[in-house]
Motif scaffolding. Structure first.
Motif, PDB file in Angstrom:
ATOM      1  N   THR A  56       0.849  -1.208   0.000  1.00 41.91           N
ATOM      2  CA  THR A  56       0.000   0.000   0.000  1.00 41.91           C
ATOM      3  C   THR A  56       0.879   1.251   0.000  1.00 41.91           C
ATOM      4  O   THR A  56       0.654   2.195  -0.770  1.00 41.91           O
ATOM      5  CB  THR A  56      -0.907   0.028   1.253  1.00 41.91           C
ATOM      6  N   LEU A  57       1.898   1.247   0.870  1.00 47.08           N
ATOM      7  CA  LEU A  57       2.767   2.428   0.959  1.00 47.08           C
ATOM      8  C   LEU A  57       3.513   2.653  -0.356  1.00 47.08           C
ATOM      9  O   LEU A  57       3.631   3.789  -0.834  1.00 47.08           O
ATOM     10  CB  LEU A  57       3.757   2.272   2.120  1.00 47.08           C
ATOM     11  N   MET A  58       3.999   1.566  -0.954  1.00 44.27           N
ATOM     12  CA  MET A  58       4.711   1.686  -2.233  1.00 44.27           C
ATOM     13  C   MET A  58       3.782   2.259  -3.302  1.00 44.27           C
ATOM     14  O   MET A  58       4.185   3.070  -4.120  1.00 44.27           O
ATOM     15  CB  MET A  58       5.223   0.318  -2.699  1.00 44.27           C
ATOM     16  N   THR A  59       2.521   1.800  -3.280  1.00 40.14           N
ATOM     17  CA  THR A  59       1.571   2.282  -4.281  1.00 40.14           C
ATOM     18  C   THR A  59       1.290   3.767  -4.070  1.00 40.14           C
ATOM     19  O   THR A  59       1.227   4.539  -5.026  1.00 40.14           O
ATOM     20  CB  THR A  59       0.260   1.454  -4.205  1.00 40.14           C
ATOM     21  N   LEU A  60       1.146   4.173  -2.820  1.00 39.98           N
ATOM     22  CA  LEU A  60       0.903   5.593  -2.529  1.00 39.98           C
ATOM     23  C   LEU A  60       2.063   6.447  -3.040  1.00 39.98           C
ATOM     24  O   LEU A  60       1.854   7.529  -3.598  1.00 39.98           O
ATOM     25  CB  LEU A  60       0.696   5.810  -1.030  1.00 39.98           C
ATOM     26  N   LEU A  61       3.285   5.949  -2.860  1.00 43.37           N
ATOM     27  CA  LEU A  61       4.453   6.705  -3.347  1.00 43.37           C
ATOM     28  C   LEU A  61       4.428   6.780  -4.869  1.00 43.37           C
ATOM     29  O   LEU A  61       4.656   7.835  -5.455  1.00 43.37           O
ATOM     30  CB  LEU A  61       5.753   6.051  -2.882  1.00 43.37           C
ATOM     31  N   LYS A  62       4.124   5.648  -5.489  1.00 48.49           N
ATOM     32  CA  LYS A  62       4.089   5.603  -6.947  1.00 48.49           C
ATOM     33  C   LYS A  62       3.040   6.587  -7.482  1.00 48.49           C
ATOM     34  O   LYS A  62       3.206   7.193  -8.527  1.00 48.49           O
ATOM     35  CB  LYS A  62       3.756   4.175  -7.400  1.00 48.49           C
ATOM     36  N   LEU A  63       1.956   6.755  -6.736  1.00 46.40           N
ATOM     37  CA  LEU A  63       0.888   7.653  -7.166  1.00 46.40           C
ATOM     38  C   LEU A  63       1.211   9.120  -6.846  1.00 46.40           C
ATOM     39  O   LEU A  63       0.385  10.003  -7.060  1.00 46.40           O
ATOM     40  CB  LEU A  63      -0.436   7.257  -6.504  1.00 46.40           C
ATOM     41  N   GLY A  64       2.370   9.353  -6.297  1.00 47.24           N
ATOM     42  CA  GLY A  64       2.800  10.744  -6.078  1.00 47.24           C
ATOM     43  C   GLY A  64       2.291  11.368  -4.792  1.00 47.24           C
ATOM     44  O   GLY A  64       2.397  12.582  -4.597  1.00 47.24           O
ATOM     45  N   SER A  65       1.720  10.546  -3.892  1.00 47.92           N
ATOM     46  CA  SER A  65       1.207  11.142  -2.658  1.00 47.92           C
ATOM     47  C   SER A  65       2.245  11.009  -1.545  1.00 47.92           C
ATOM     48  O   SER A  65       3.246  10.311  -1.688  1.00 47.92           O
ATOM     49  CB  SER A  65      -0.087  10.448  -2.241  1.00 47.92           C
ATOM     50  N   ILE A  66       1.979  11.684  -0.448  1.00 49.15           N
ATOM     51  CA  ILE A  66       2.812  11.523   0.744  1.00 49.15           C
ATOM     52  C   ILE A  66       2.017  10.734   1.775  1.00 49.15           C
ATOM     53  O   ILE A  66       1.002  11.216   2.282  1.00 49.15           O
ATOM     54  CB  ILE A  66       3.208  12.888   1.345  1.00 49.15           C
TER      55      ILE A  66
END
Ligand code: GLU
Length: 376
Positions: free
Chosen positions: A130-140
């Protein structure tokens, strides 16, 4: 031999976890949010992002904000009062971050974790992706402990260790602990005027632990003890850590400008640490028997796909460590499986694009991703 970390300064770091202590974010007297400080932090983080550095924030402050908002008068909060305060405070905390980053168009995504989420292998991998996906999506990702449900026995209780766990989980190369002290001192600076700041730590020796001992727990929240525990976890995960004073506006800029702080430097990279962790599983509980083509692909650094698997042995769940064997029974490596043995048996030998049709859900393309794989 593991490769030493080559991180020299904060400009070199690619993925950084920044931990914010309550006392920076919430006025001790007023119980109110320090908005100017938070705006400064957002400006700092925007600069990191412009340099293509990924950021994850672990922020305290929910309990401090919530106790003021709910007007809880007790001096020492009982566990259930802390939990109630956290429930009310977290909404405000997340909202404050969202507002601070809005003008930079950076989405904030709240993730609340308990210690179980980082200790149970499957939940760990879930949280990681989940965290990796959030990073990939450009969020913090904005992380805090899920205080409202965590009972005393299962709490981290302090965000220093939670932040270290998160740093290890996402293979971050740097954890910055922003606190109300500028680093580790060789004795308590409040009582010893000759106390010196230790600028670099390569190993958590008994001497270092003694410096942080209870007697010298000169930082109010969390204390130096939890910071040293966090450092231990970081170094084992190949992640550098630094303790720096965060109370001034633009605290990260101050570090960039060479403000004094304490660096903890690991002797391995996050990548090699993760591989070591996978390789050290004593007894894999199942195996994938693979064909020659897959074996060649793995040796050249590729992932293990269902198509190259001839059979599956054992009974395992997603996230377990599995041996990879040739049809002659020779183990050529190990890795974390993205499928349970039941599902793996259904899709082995098939192309990845057929997974949905067979299982009825969109699983990973690989049985074992190359990041989760160690070849002998
Ligand atoms: N999770 C707590 C909070 O948000 C803080 C824990 C800590 O300060 O380390 O209030």
């Amino acid at each position: 031999m593991s490769k030493a970390s080559n991180l020299r300064n904060i400009f070199d770091a690619k993925r950084i976890v920044v931990k914010i202590g309550s006392s920076l974010l919430v006025g001790t007297e007023s119980g109110l949010l320090r908005t100017k400080w938070l705006e400064g932090l957002a400006r700092d983080i925007k600069r990191f992002r412009d340099r293509d550095q990924e950021i994850i924030i672990v922020s305290s402050g929910a309990i401090a904000l919530g106790r003021n908002y709910l007007d809880i008068q007790s001096q020492e909060l009982r566990l259930e009062e802390k939990q109630a305060a956290a429930a009310a405070g977290m909404v405000r905390l997340a909202h404050a971050y969202q507002e601070a980053f809005e003008s930079y168009d950076i989405p904030i995504a709240q993730v609340l974790l308990t210690r179980d989420d980082s200790e149970d292998r499957r939940r760990y991998l879930n949280a990681r992706s989940t965290l990796m996906t959030l990073l990939k999506l450009g969020s913090i990702p904005l992380i805090n402990e899920n205080d409202t449900v965590a009972t005393e026995e299962i709490r981290f209780g302090d965000n220093d260790r939670l932040a270290a766990r998160v740093a290890a989980m996402v293979s971050a190369d740097l954890l910055i602990l922003l606190s109300d002290i500028d680093g580790l001192y060789n004795s308590d600076p409040k009582i010893d005027p000759s106390a010196k700041l230790v600028s670099e730590v390569l190993d958590i020796t008994a001497e270092i632990e003694a410096m942080a001992g209870e007697a010298h727990s000169y930082v109010s929240s969390g204390g130096m003890v939890t910071k040293i525990l966090a450092a231990k976890e970081c170094l084992a995960a190949g992640c550098s850590m630094l303790i720096a004073k965060g109370s001034e506006v633009n605290p990260l800029l101050a570090i960039e400008n060479g403000e004094k702080c304490t660096w903890f430097r690991p002797n391995r990279t996050p990548y090699s640490a993760r591989k070591k962790w996978i390789a050290s599983t004593l007894k894999p509980i199942g195996s994938y028997i693979i064909d020659i083509g897959a074996s060649d692909a793995l040796k050249s650094g590729k992932s293990l796909l269902p198509a190259g698997v001839l059979s599956v042995t054992g009974d395992f769940q997603r996230g377990d460590t599995i041996a990879i064997e040739t049809s002659e029974g020779i183990e050529i490596g190990r890795g974390l499986t993205a499928y349970s043995s039941g599902d793996a048996r259904l899709i082995m030998g098939h192309k990845s694009r057929e997974i949905y049709e067979i299982l009825g859900y969109h699983g990973r393309n690989e049985f074992i991703h190359r990041d989760d794989l160690v070849i002998n």
